[in-house]
Scaffold this motif. Structure first.
Motif, PDB file in Angstrom:
ATOM      1  N   VAL A  18       3.080  -8.108   0.077  1.00 51.54           N
ATOM      2  CA  VAL A  18       3.733  -6.806   0.236  1.00 51.54           C
ATOM      3  C   VAL A  18       4.769  -6.892   1.340  1.00 51.54           C
ATOM      4  N   HIS A  20       7.958  -4.392   3.319  1.00 50.88           N
ATOM      5  CA  HIS A  20       8.666  -3.117   3.491  1.00 50.88           C
ATOM      6  C   HIS A  20      10.056  -3.380   4.052  1.00 50.88           C
ATOM      7  N   THR A  22      12.848  -0.664   5.991  1.00 52.10           N
ATOM      8  CA  THR A  22      13.175   0.697   6.399  1.00 52.10           C
ATOM      9  C   THR A  22      14.594   0.712   6.951  1.00 52.10           C
ATOM     10  N   CYS A  30      12.312   1.014   1.158  1.00 52.18           N
ATOM     11  CA  CYS A  30      11.628   0.599  -0.056  1.00 52.18           C
ATOM     12  C   CYS A  30      10.486  -0.342   0.301  1.00 52.18           C
ATOM     13  N   SER A  31       9.566  -0.482  -0.631  1.00 49.60           N
ATOM     14  CA  SER A  31       8.415  -1.359  -0.481  1.00 49.60           C
ATOM     15  C   SER A  31       8.266  -2.160  -1.769  1.00 49.60           C
ATOM     16  N   SER A  73      10.299   3.038  -3.959  1.00 46.53           N
ATOM     17  CA  SER A  73      11.480   3.276  -3.132  1.00 46.53           C
ATOM     18  C   SER A  73      11.692   4.758  -2.851  1.00 46.53           C
ATOM     19  N   ALA A 136      13.157  -6.505   1.621  1.00 46.88           N
ATOM     20  CA  ALA A 136      11.716  -6.260   1.511  1.00 46.88           C
ATOM     21  C   ALA A 136      11.003  -7.513   0.995  1.00 46.88           C
ATOM     22  N   PRO A 145      -0.315  -4.697   5.111  1.00 40.99           N
ATOM     23  CA  PRO A 145       0.990  -4.052   5.264  1.00 40.99           C
ATOM     24  C   PRO A 145       0.968  -2.926   6.294  1.00 40.99           C
ATOM     25  N   GLY A 151       9.056   1.796   4.938  1.00 45.23           N
ATOM     26  CA  GLY A 151       9.333   1.476   3.561  1.00 45.23           C
ATOM     27  C   GLY A 151       9.628   2.689   2.701  1.00 45.23           C
TER      28      GLY A 151
END
Length: 335
Positions: A18, A20, A22, A30-31, A73, A136, A145, A151
């Motif tokens: 995972v 992220h 920002t 988004c992640s 997202s 990401a 995470p 994210g």
């Protein structure tokens, strides 16, 4: 009785990473959940105003059975462009569906609406695009995470039915549940129009506040008592997420996992799946556990992990200051 344990996050499911991203310019991002080895994928859309990409191919009747990433997202429909960056990153790694003419990465995505969340000094037009999705992927790892204001949920808010000036901060959260050899994890970005509640107690944790802003209103109770909100535009909310298991599942079985995960949203969000939300949950099965599948158990675990991840999203969120005023978090109201 099989042993059971609540754990930390979706990366407790082997085979997943995972990451992220920002944005600095505005609270959005988004992640990405990466399944670089491929994972059987499915989706269930319950909200009436979804924003999605590549969801039709997840239908059990359709050809491609494995996906290589799922993108969550912010940025409303603009945020779907983040998936382009994820496709590019996967392509550079040689990961994708083999066509005979090259590998094509399969990357479904869903977005939430955070466009009004602008802090003083922010750039209102900043949105997560392809570069955000690529970044990401670069940040993705098997570490637990980050949660809260990061994210996809950096600009998420909850409890908006009675106006933005009475809402609270949403976020992204994690949880996983283990029973015997099975692990089911969830990653949830909560931007619901409704309130978030603790399923164990029914207590409202975050949501619409009273007119003076000092207490929680309880949106469902207020609606049933005849109060009416400001009716936000459809699609300006939405809870999106991914539930995953180490089980070996077919697409149809993974679909049942996604469907049951929505029960977890219904336990932790009141009201959920409204005409103003685009609630969408993806399911992934990495297949690292090859034993006979107990689908009944896995669906129960999926609902539990999703509910816990939604609560975690709210408990990890932190208050912000926007152009319309302060948006407190659950931790602020508890003080």
């Amino acid at each position: 009785m099989p042993s059971s344990m609540t754990m930390g996050s979706i990366v407790d499911v082997p085979g997943l990473l995972v990451g992220h991203f920002t944005l600095k310019e505005r609270l959005t991002g988004c992640s990405v959940v990466l399944a670089t080895g491929g994972a059987v994928g499915a989706v269930d859309v319950r909200g009436a105003a979804p924003g999605t990409r590549e969801t039709d191919l997840l239908d059990p009747a359709n050809l491609v059975d494995k996906v290589h990433a799922v993108v969550l997202s912010g940025g409303s429909a603009f945020g779907l462009d983040a998936a382009t960056g994820v496709v590019r990153w996967l392509d550079e790694q040689g990961i994708g569906f083999e066509t005979g003419y090259g590998r094509v990465p399969i990357v479904p995505a869903a977005v939430l609406f955070d466009l009004p969340v602008v802090r003083p000094g922010d750039a209102p037009q900043a949105r997560p695009g392809a570069q955000a999705g690529y970044a990401a992927c670069q940040a993705a790892s098997a570490d637990s995470p980050a949660a809260g204001n990061v994210g996809a949920a950096a600009g998420a808010c909850v409890g908006k039915l009675f106006g933005l000036d009475r809402c609270m901060k949403g976020g992204i959260g994690n949880a996983s549940v283990r029973v015997g050899p099975w692990v089911v994890g969830a990653l949830v970005a909560c931007n619901a129009v409704g309130d978030v509640v603790d399923p164990a107690t029914g207590q409202v944790l975050a949501g619409a506040r009273t007119a003076d802003g000092k207490n929680l209103l309880d949106t469902q109770r207020a609606l049933l008592a005849g109060e009416r909100g400001s009716r936000p535009l459809p699609g300006t909310n939405t809870t999106i997420g991914v539930v995953a298991s180490n089980a070996t599942l077919t697409k149809a079985q993974a679909k049942r996992l996604a469907m049951s995960a929505h029960d977890g949203l219904a336990r932790s969000i009141r009201p959920a799946h409204t005409t103003l939300d685009g609630d969408t949950l993806f399911a992934l099965a990495t297949g690292t556990e090859t034993g006979p599948v107990d689908l009944m158990l896995l669906t129960v675990m999926a609902a539990e992990a999703t509910a816990l991840a939604t609560v975690d999203a709210i408990r990890q969120a932190r208050g912000i200051t926007t152009g319309w005023g302060d948006v407190p978090a659950a931790t602020d109201m508890a003080n």
